[in-house]
Design an enzyme around this catalytic site. Structure first.
Site, PDB file in Angstrom:
ATOM      1  N   LYS A  71       0.807  -1.228   0.000  1.00 29.69           N
ATOM      2  CA  LYS A  71       0.000   0.000   0.000  1.00 29.69           C
ATOM      3  C   LYS A  71       0.840   1.279   0.000  1.00 29.69           C
ATOM      4  O   LYS A  71       0.437   2.281  -0.591  1.00 29.69           O
ATOM      5  CB  LYS A  71      -0.958   0.003   1.202  1.00 29.69           C
ATOM      6  N   GLY A 131      -4.608  -0.254  18.687  1.00 33.87           N
ATOM      7  CA  GLY A 131      -3.645  -0.486  17.611  1.00 33.87           C
ATOM      8  C   GLY A 131      -3.197   0.824  16.999  1.00 33.87           C
ATOM      9  O   GLY A 131      -3.892   1.852  17.109  1.00 33.87           O
TER      10      GLY A 131
HETATM   11  P1  ATR Z   1      -2.098  -3.043   9.894  1.00 37.16           P
HETATM   12  O1  ATR Z   1      -1.482  -2.268   8.779  1.00 37.16           O
HETATM   13  O2  ATR Z   1      -3.001  -4.152   9.452  1.00 37.16           O
HETATM   14  O3  ATR Z   1      -2.757  -2.150  10.894  1.00 37.16           O
HETATM   15  P2  ATR Z   1       0.409  -3.261  11.258  1.00 37.16           P
HETATM   16  O4  ATR Z   1       0.824  -1.984  10.658  1.00 37.16           O
HETATM   17  O5  ATR Z   1       1.360  -4.391  11.278  1.00 37.16           O
HETATM   18  O6  ATR Z   1      -0.905  -3.818  10.602  1.00 37.16           O
HETATM   19  O7  ATR Z   1      -0.065  -2.928  12.765  1.00 37.16           O
HETATM   20  C1  ATR Z   1      -0.328  -3.905  13.624  1.00 37.16           C
HETATM   21  C2  ATR Z   1      -0.902  -3.334  14.949  1.00 37.16           C
HETATM   22  O8  ATR Z   1      -1.242  -4.459  15.744  1.00 37.16           O
HETATM   23  C3  ATR Z   1       0.089  -2.526  15.760  1.00 37.16           C
HETATM   24  O9  ATR Z   1      -0.604  -1.566  16.522  1.00 37.16           O
HETATM   25  C4  ATR Z   1       0.701  -3.589  16.675  1.00 37.16           C
HETATM   26  O10 ATR Z   1       1.206  -3.088  17.891  1.00 37.16           O
HETATM   27  P3  ATR Z   1       2.723  -2.490  17.968  1.00 37.16           P
HETATM   28  O11 ATR Z   1       2.657  -1.106  17.418  1.00 37.16           O
HETATM   29  O12 ATR Z   1       3.031  -2.537  19.412  1.00 37.16           O
HETATM   30  O13 ATR Z   1       3.589  -3.416  17.150  1.00 37.16           O
HETATM   31  C5  ATR Z   1      -0.524  -4.413  16.951  1.00 37.16           C
HETATM   32  N1  ATR Z   1      -0.186  -5.774  17.375  1.00 37.16           N
HETATM   33  C6  ATR Z   1       0.258  -6.781  16.593  1.00 37.16           C
HETATM   34  N2  ATR Z   1       0.455  -7.918  17.323  1.00 37.16           N
HETATM   35  C7  ATR Z   1       0.124  -7.593  18.604  1.00 37.16           C
HETATM   36  C8  ATR Z   1       0.086  -8.313  19.840  1.00 37.16           C
HETATM   37  N3  ATR Z   1       0.430  -9.608  19.907  1.00 37.16           N
HETATM   38  N4  ATR Z   1      -0.336  -7.665  20.955  1.00 37.16           N
HETATM   39  C9  ATR Z   1      -0.704  -6.369  20.905  1.00 37.16           C
HETATM   40  N5  ATR Z   1      -0.691  -5.616  19.776  1.00 37.16           N
HETATM   41  C10 ATR Z   1      -0.300  -6.219  18.629  1.00 37.16           C
END
Ligand code: ATR
Length: 287
Positions: A71, A131
């Site tokens: 993207k 998130g």
């Molecule tokens: P997308 O573009 O689909 O939103 P991304 O950019 O990878 O995906 O973002 C993932 C989100 O999920 C982030 O907020 C991430 O938290 P971090 O900023 O701390 O990395 C969150 N996330 C992913 N796995 C997680 C987990 N096991 N527990 C809590 N938050 C999680």
């Protein structure tokens, strides 16, 4: 089987794409509309993305959806961008135009229209967004553009949350946008709050990013972006008598807005209900 030689093509470009529902829902809509188009998916590695985007219009393609991880690269390649794609710094819809590559982002507007359909009397003064990734960014921008001024962003990593906060405060000065750790969710949840869960936690039916209070506050609503099965969080909210929706509406909403762009039609003429029904039937068959 596709036996006609006169069909235009629409594409999904991602890596991976084999589990995507987009061909199913887009082709159901194209059939219902009687459009001379077919929607296909291609697994494209990041290093090949630009070459593919250059080649598709030469093959007569009309447009493409773009998904993870392309993207941002799509955003950089576009010659023209819609205001919402510019705000979100990401493109999920490409339109191959005679004057160059046009990029839009229909994720937020697709989510918003699905939410409005299930909550027509929408009156949430504040949002808790769980998130801080790309999905959270499109939700926050969409709500801010709709006039919401009070946000609490809960995220695991504070630095990622701060990066989104800085961006939002720059784009929407004066907005109330505070950051909290995931553990603060219970203390932050109040009546009439829109909760949007944007992380991948709960994707396989296991785990929740936050813990719920003993009671779900009156008028609060959970919009869970995960679809395919009810996440433990959505199940727990419903068990408390609360209301929520899964991410299928967003998936179909963004697809419908992309289709409207390619067909140069009003979004209202796209058979969104059929797309949602097609996706639900697919998942019901798998359950
Ligand atoms: P997308 O573009 O689909 O939103 P991304 O950019 O990878 O995906 O973002 C993932 C989100 O999920 C982030 O907020 C991430 O938290 P971090 O900023 O701390 O990395 C969150 N996330 C992913 N796995 C997680 C987990 N096991 N527990 C809590 N938050 C999680």
């Amino acid at each position: 089987m596709i036996s006609r030689a006169d069909l235009g093509t629409l594409w999904l470009l991602g890596h991976p794409v084999s589990h995507s529902l987009s061909p199913l829902i887009q082709n159901s809509a194209l059939r219902a509309l009687g459009a001379d188009l077919v929607y296909l998916a291609a697994d494209v590695r990041p290093e090949d993305f630009q070459a593919v985007v250059d080649a598709l219009p030469r093959l007569g393609a009309i447009g493409a959806n773009v998904t993870v991880p392309h993207k941002q690269q799509a955003f950089r390649l576009c010659r023209q961008l819609s205001p919402r794609a510019r705000a979100m710094r990401a493109v999920n819809t490409l339109h191959f135009r005679s004057d160059g590559l046009y990029g839009d982002n229909t994720d937020g507007v697709g989510w918003w229209s699905a939410l409005r359909q299930s909550k027509p009397e929408f009156h949430f003064p504040r949002a808790l967004v769980i998130g801080a990734g790309g999905a959270a960014r499109s939700i926050v921008h969409t709500l801010a553009q709709q006039g919401m001024r009070e946000f609490v962003l809960l995220n695991r990593s504070r630095s990622n949350a701060q990066a989104l906060q800085a961006e939002v405060l720059q784009d929407y000065p004066g907005i109330d946008f505070c950051l909290e750790p995931l553990e603060s969710f219970r203390g932050c949840l109040r009546a009439d709050t829109l909760v949007v869960q944007t992380t991948s936690v709960g994707l396989r039916g296991v785990g929740s990013p936050v813990e719920l209070p003993d009671r779900w506050p009156k008028g609060a609503f959970l919009s869970e972006l995960i679809y395919g099965q009810k996440t433990p969080l959505l199940q727990a909210v419903e068990a408390l008598g609360g209301e929520g929706q899964d991410g299928l509406g967003m998936l179909c909403g963004q697809a419908a807005f992309s289709l409207a762009l390619w067909l140069e039609r009003e979004p209202g003429v796209i058979p969104l209900d059929l797309m949602v029904q097609t996706a639900r039937t697919h998942f019901a068959g798998k359950a």
